[in-house]
Design an enzyme around this catalytic site. Structure first.
Site, PDB file in Angstrom:
ATOM      1  N   VAL A  11       0.820  -1.206   0.000  1.00 52.00           N
ATOM      2  CA  VAL A  11       0.000   0.000   0.000  1.00 52.00           C
ATOM      3  C   VAL A  11       0.859   1.263   0.000  1.00 52.00           C
ATOM      4  CG1 VAL A  11      -1.655   1.315   1.375  1.00 52.00           C
ATOM      5  CG2 VAL A  11      -1.935  -1.142   1.097  1.00 52.00           C
ATOM      6  N   ASP A  30      10.800   3.575   5.752  1.00 49.56           N
ATOM      7  CA  ASP A  30      10.552   2.202   6.207  1.00 49.56           C
ATOM      8  C   ASP A  30      11.655   1.845   7.200  1.00 49.56           C
ATOM      9  OD1 ASP A  30       8.683  -0.191   4.745  1.00 49.56           O
ATOM     10  OD2 ASP A  30      10.274  -0.865   6.108  1.00 49.56           O
ATOM     11  N   LYS A  35      15.251  -3.061   2.580  1.00 50.89           N
ATOM     12  CA  LYS A  35      14.225  -2.625   1.633  1.00 50.89           C
ATOM     13  C   LYS A  35      14.565  -1.244   1.075  1.00 50.89           C
ATOM     14  CE  LYS A  35       9.594  -4.080   2.043  1.00 50.89           C
ATOM     15  NZ  LYS A  35       8.271  -4.033   2.643  1.00 50.89           N
ATOM     16  N   THR A 121      -5.499  -0.495   7.221  1.00 48.28           N
ATOM     17  CA  THR A 121      -6.846  -0.861   7.659  1.00 48.28           C
ATOM     18  C   THR A 121      -6.824  -1.078   9.165  1.00 48.28           C
ATOM     19  OG1 THR A 121      -7.039  -2.033   5.603  1.00 48.28           O
ATOM     20  CG2 THR A 121      -8.741  -2.450   7.245  1.00 48.28           C
ATOM     21  N   GLU A 150      -7.441   2.767   2.108  1.00 50.99           N
ATOM     22  CA  GLU A 150      -7.035   2.434   0.731  1.00 50.99           C
ATOM     23  C   GLU A 150      -7.981   1.377   0.167  1.00 50.99           C
ATOM     24  OE1 GLU A 150      -5.742  -0.705  -0.099  1.00 50.99           O
ATOM     25  OE2 GLU A 150      -5.597  -1.535   1.932  1.00 50.99           O
ATOM     26  N   LEU A 249     -18.463 -11.640  -8.206  1.00 51.56           N
ATOM     27  CA  LEU A 249     -19.418 -12.756  -8.217  1.00 51.56           C
ATOM     28  C   LEU A 249     -18.775 -13.953  -8.899  1.00 51.56           C
ATOM     29  CD1 LEU A 249     -22.982 -11.357  -9.057  1.00 51.56           C
ATOM     30  CD2 LEU A 249     -22.086 -12.124  -6.863  1.00 51.56           C
ATOM     31  N   CYS A 259      -6.047  -8.815   2.822  1.00 50.37           N
ATOM     32  CA  CYS A 259      -7.115  -7.969   3.377  1.00 50.37           C
ATOM     33  C   CYS A 259      -8.381  -8.704   3.768  1.00 50.37           C
ATOM     34  CB  CYS A 259      -7.449  -6.863   2.384  1.00 50.37           C
ATOM     35  SG  CYS A 259      -6.324  -5.485   2.530  1.00 50.37           S
ATOM     36  N   LYS A 262      -8.335 -11.123   6.869  1.00 49.84           N
ATOM     37  CA  LYS A 262      -7.993 -10.349   8.073  1.00 49.84           C
ATOM     38  C   LYS A 262      -9.087  -9.336   8.416  1.00 49.84           C
ATOM     39  CE  LYS A 262      -4.701  -7.040   7.294  1.00 49.84           C
ATOM     40  NZ  LYS A 262      -5.104  -5.708   7.648  1.00 49.84           N
TER      41      LYS A 262
HETATM   42  C1  UDX Z   1      -1.320  -2.625   4.075  1.00 50.18           C
HETATM   43  C2  UDX Z   1      -2.004  -2.051   5.288  1.00 50.18           C
HETATM   44  O1  UDX Z   1      -1.132  -1.434   6.099  1.00 50.18           O
HETATM   45  C3  UDX Z   1      -2.858  -3.053   5.928  1.00 50.18           C
HETATM   46  O2  UDX Z   1      -3.468  -2.552   7.057  1.00 50.18           O
HETATM   47  C4  UDX Z   1      -3.880  -3.360   4.900  1.00 50.18           C
HETATM   48  O3  UDX Z   1      -4.913  -4.119   5.423  1.00 50.18           O
HETATM   49  C5  UDX Z   1      -3.202  -4.076   3.765  1.00 50.18           C
HETATM   50  O4  UDX Z   1      -2.274  -3.249   3.232  1.00 50.18           O
HETATM   51  P1  UDX Z   1       0.761  -3.829   3.261  1.00 50.18           P
HETATM   52  O5  UDX Z   1       1.190  -2.590   2.556  1.00 50.18           O
HETATM   53  O6  UDX Z   1       0.248  -4.950   2.449  1.00 50.18           O
HETATM   54  O7  UDX Z   1      -0.343  -3.459   4.347  1.00 50.18           O
HETATM   55  O8  UDX Z   1       1.815  -4.297   4.332  1.00 50.18           O
HETATM   56  P2  UDX Z   1       3.300  -4.770   4.159  1.00 50.18           P
HETATM   57  O9  UDX Z   1       3.548  -5.138   2.749  1.00 50.18           O
HETATM   58  O10 UDX Z   1       3.517  -5.698   5.279  1.00 50.18           O
HETATM   59  O11 UDX Z   1       4.123  -3.424   4.430  1.00 50.18           O
HETATM   60  C6  UDX Z   1       4.278  -2.763   5.638  1.00 50.18           C
HETATM   61  C7  UDX Z   1       5.616  -2.019   5.608  1.00 50.18           C
HETATM   62  O12 UDX Z   1       5.747  -1.241   6.787  1.00 50.18           O
HETATM   63  C8  UDX Z   1       6.829  -2.942   5.541  1.00 50.18           C
HETATM   64  O13 UDX Z   1       7.690  -2.536   4.513  1.00 50.18           O
HETATM   65  C9  UDX Z   1       7.503  -2.749   6.911  1.00 50.18           C
HETATM   66  O14 UDX Z   1       8.903  -2.895   6.864  1.00 50.18           O
HETATM   67  C10 UDX Z   1       7.069  -1.339   7.268  1.00 50.18           C
HETATM   68  N1  UDX Z   1       7.092  -1.024   8.703  1.00 50.18           N
HETATM   69  C11 UDX Z   1       6.474  -1.850   9.571  1.00 50.18           C
HETATM   70  C12 UDX Z   1       7.725   0.123   9.146  1.00 50.18           C
HETATM   71  O15 UDX Z   1       8.287   0.881   8.368  1.00 50.18           O
HETATM   72  N2  UDX Z   1       7.694   0.415  10.486  1.00 50.18           N
HETATM   73  C13 UDX Z   1       7.099  -0.381  11.379  1.00 50.18           C
HETATM   74  O16 UDX Z   1       7.116  -0.080  12.570  1.00 50.18           O
HETATM   75  C14 UDX Z   1       6.472  -1.557  10.926  1.00 50.18           C
HETATM   76  C1  UDX Z   2      -8.759  -6.156  -1.587  1.00 54.66           C
HETATM   77  C2  UDX Z   2      -9.801  -5.071  -1.885  1.00 54.66           C
HETATM   78  O1  UDX Z   2     -10.550  -5.427  -3.067  1.00 54.66           O
HETATM   79  C3  UDX Z   2      -9.147  -3.714  -2.052  1.00 54.66           C
HETATM   80  O2  UDX Z   2     -10.150  -2.713  -2.198  1.00 54.66           O
HETATM   81  C4  UDX Z   2      -8.237  -3.367  -0.869  1.00 54.66           C
HETATM   82  O3  UDX Z   2      -9.000  -3.049   0.279  1.00 54.66           O
HETATM   83  C5  UDX Z   2      -7.273  -4.522  -0.578  1.00 54.66           C
HETATM   84  O4  UDX Z   2      -7.985  -5.771  -0.463  1.00 54.66           O
HETATM   85  P1  UDX Z   2      -7.003  -7.613  -2.938  1.00 54.66           P
HETATM   86  O5  UDX Z   2      -7.047  -8.493  -1.741  1.00 54.66           O
HETATM   87  O6  UDX Z   2      -5.692  -7.120  -3.420  1.00 54.66           O
HETATM   88  O7  UDX Z   2      -7.912  -6.312  -2.725  1.00 54.66           O
HETATM   89  O8  UDX Z   2      -7.682  -8.387  -4.167  1.00 54.66           O
HETATM   90  P2  UDX Z   2      -9.182  -8.662  -4.654  1.00 54.66           P
HETATM   91  O9  UDX Z   2      -9.198  -8.490  -6.125  1.00 54.66           O
HETATM   92  O10 UDX Z   2     -10.170  -7.910  -3.872  1.00 54.66           O
HETATM   93  O11 UDX Z   2      -9.343 -10.235  -4.380  1.00 54.66           O
HETATM   94  C6  UDX Z   2      -9.369 -10.762  -3.069  1.00 54.66           C
HETATM   95  C7  UDX Z   2      -9.616 -12.249  -3.099  1.00 54.66           C
HETATM   96  O12 UDX Z   2     -10.929 -12.560  -3.532  1.00 54.66           O
HETATM   97  C8  UDX Z   2      -8.688 -13.017  -4.052  1.00 54.66           C
HETATM   98  O13 UDX Z   2      -8.277 -14.202  -3.424  1.00 54.66           O
HETATM   99  C9  UDX Z   2      -9.565 -13.331  -5.242  1.00 54.66           C
HETATM  100  O14 UDX Z   2      -9.163 -14.494  -5.920  1.00 54.66           O
HETATM  101  C10 UDX Z   2     -10.911 -13.517  -4.577  1.00 54.66           C
HETATM  102  N1  UDX Z   2     -12.063 -13.236  -5.462  1.00 54.66           N
HETATM  103  C11 UDX Z   2     -12.276 -11.974  -5.936  1.00 54.66           C
HETATM  104  C12 UDX Z   2     -12.946 -14.266  -5.783  1.00 54.66           C
HETATM  105  O15 UDX Z   2     -12.775 -15.418  -5.355  1.00 54.66           O
HETATM  106  N2  UDX Z   2     -14.031 -13.979  -6.574  1.00 54.66           N
HETATM  107  C13 UDX Z   2     -14.281 -12.727  -7.046  1.00 54.66           C
HETATM  108  O16 UDX Z   2     -15.291 -12.540  -7.751  1.00 54.66           O
HETATM  109  C14 UDX Z   2     -13.365 -11.691  -6.730  1.00 54.66           C
END
Ligand code: UDX
Ligand code: UDX
Length: 431
Positions: A11, A30, A35, A121, A150, A249, A259, A262
């Site tokens: 994100v 970060d 990274k 989130t 997001e 669907l 996401c 969780k």
């Molecule tokens: C995000 C959102 O934060 C999460 O709540 C949402 O539901 C999904 O997307 P994401 O970007 O997927 O999470 O997380 P991740 O790829 O784990 O990245 C988090 C980053 O934060 C990592 O690069 C980690 O090193 C960094 N981090 C973590 C910090 O810089 N400081 C910290 O204290 C902890």
């Molecule tokens: C999700 C949210 O859509 C996005 O808005 C943000 O909050 C992050 O989380 P993401 O998890 O990256 O995005 O992918 P998404 O395309 O939403 O798919 C999530 C899961 O649902 C995948 O495992 C996908 O295969 C499944 N899916 C999706 C289905 O099984 N059927 C569908 O019709 C759509």
């Protein structure tokens, strides 16, 4: 505008890069030194279509910077986004320790007015705590907190950022509203401005609703399968009703990713802790778990005893166009297969490097055909578009038995049967 993004995960990195592309000066922070070192060499830690090019372009144009130096990032920025992870704890609650840590650090380094925006989130009321912790750690400087959830789908995150259906801003001051609206105005998308609690709930409610749609259609698919109805047609017929809509669907193996699992779990916990009944979401989870078991049962139905069987798995990432394995159904299926004594060969276009660490007994192959060769059955778990282009006659020749379990309804059942495959799919007529 000068902005900082704390957390360069899926994100944070996408959001920071896109804000830079819109003309802002962005510092991504970060605490993972490797990274940042990689990003400063142009190495992108994740696979997301278009991201590498966009990072390179904005670094070159000196609008996008990567650092571990939180102090400078905070001092130089007017708006600071928090995008660190909020993984689930064992009890299902979101773990907010990184949010708390970052809030403290940001507060300590604030030298003048800032808007601190929560993008991760988080459960409703988290921002109240962020504000409290920040005030505790800095009594002097004026600041606002805000929530800007997001809605980026992995695999199309840049497109989703640049062309959102809506932008949600939870604010509690006019000053913060003005700054954030200015930041998002270039996207020309509807902007929903509300209070912070509503913004936080919009995120959890949206993801839980989409997950509900998926579990609903999977439950319908299981009914279809019993009566000879076709879930693809049923979904089409339902989805054309504008009140229902055709997206999300698609029946299959159920949702995975960072996401939905969780967020559904966390929303259940929040509702519970507030004394509100939200059992509908428990059923959504149950259907989703069952769907994986159902696919596994189909493999058993096709092969009976799995001990010593060789299974070719195509697709490990939780969805196509990403290398993300968080809550990926393939991991569960492979673990179930291995527990029964089967040997798994697998291929995924982008997720294998990471998968090797999680699945040490799997034989990872250099392409799809290698993964299928000599196998008792092929199980398709992630619908990468390139799998659709595979030669079915070649697949048939390479397999020991012409058995395909298609957990995403990727192939045409009539064609598969005509070619002589024993074909198992989700919610479509048997012949
Ligand atoms: C995000 C959102 O934060 C999460 O709540 C949402 O539901 C999904 O997307 P994401 O970007 O997927 O999470 O997380 P991740 O790829 O784990 O990245 C988090 C980053 O934060 C990592 O690069 C980690 O090193 C960094 N981090 C973590 C910090 O810089 N400081 C910290 O204290 C902890
Ligand atoms: C999700 C949210 O859509 C996005 O808005 C943000 O909050 C992050 O989380 P993401 O998890 O990256 O995005 O992918 P998404 O395309 O939403 O798919 C999530 C899961 O649902 C995948 O495992 C996908 O295969 C499944 N899916 C999706 C289905 O099984 N059927 C569908 O019709 C759509």
């Amino acid at each position: 505008m000068n902005i900082a993004i704390v957390g360069t995960g899926y994100v944070g990195l996408v959001s920071g890069t896109c804000f830079a592309e819109l003309g802002n000066t962005v510092i991504c922070v970060d605490n993972n030194a490797k990274k940042i070192e990689d990003l400063n060499k142009g190495i992108i830690p994740i696979y997301e279509p278009g991201l590498e090019e966009l990072v390179a372009k904005n670094r070159k144009e000196k609008r996008l910077f990567f650092t571990n130096d939180m102090k400078t990032a905070v001092e130089k920025s007017k708006v600071i986004f928090i995008a660190v992870g909020t993984p689930p704890k064992l009890d299902g609650d979101a773990d907010l320790k990184y949010i708390e840590q970052v809030s403290r650090d940001v507060a300590r380094y604030m030298n003048n007015y800032k808007v601190v925006v929560e993008k991760s989130t988080v459960p409703v009321q988290t921002n109240k705590w962020v504000k409290y912790i920040m005030r505790l750690n800095n009594h002097k400087v004026d600041f606002d907190v805000a929530s800007n959830p997001e809605f980026l789908k992995e695999g199309s995150a840049i497109e989703d950022f640049m062309h959102p259906d809506r932008v949600v801003l939870g604010v509690e001051s006019e000053k913060a509203r003005k700054l954030l609206v200015k930041l998002y105005e270039p996207l020309k998308a509807p902007i929903v401005v509300t209070n912070i609690q509503s913004a936080e709930i919009i995120k959890h409610a949206s993801n839980s609703f989409l997950a509900t749609k998926i579990s609903f259609i999977n439950a319908v698919a299981n009914v279809c399968e019993q009566v000879g109805a076709d879930i693809e047609k049923v979904a089409e017929g339902m989805g054309l009703d504008k009140r229902i809509g055709s997206s999300f669907l698609k029946a299959g193996i159920g949702y995975g990713g960072s996401c939905f699992p969780k967020d559904v779990q966390a929303f259940i916990r929040i509702a519970q802790s507030l004394g509100c009944n939200f059992d509908i979401l428990k059923e959504v989870e149950k259907v989703n778990e069952n769907q994986r078991k159902l696919v596994f049962k189909k493999i058993e139905q096709a092969l009976w005893i799995l001990n010593d069987k060789k299974i070719g798995v195509l697709g490990i990432a939780f969805k196509p166009n990403t290398d993300d394995l968080r809550s990926a159904p393939a991991i569960d299926i492979i673990n179930m297969l291995e527990a029964e004594g089967a040997h798994v060969k697998a291929f995924d276009p982008k997720a294998m490097a990471h998968a090797k660490e999680l699945l040490p007994n799997v034989d990872f192959c250099k392409n799809a055909y290698e993964a299928i060769k000599g196998c008792d059955a092929l199980v398709l778990i992630t619908e990468w578009p390139e799998f659709k282009k595979l030669s079915l006659t070649k697949i048939k020749k390479l397999l020991k038995h012409p058995i395909v379990i298609d957990a995403r309804n990727m192939f045409d059942p009539a064609k598969m049967r005509k070619l002589g495959f024993k074909y198992f799919d989700i919610g479509r007529p048997k012949a």
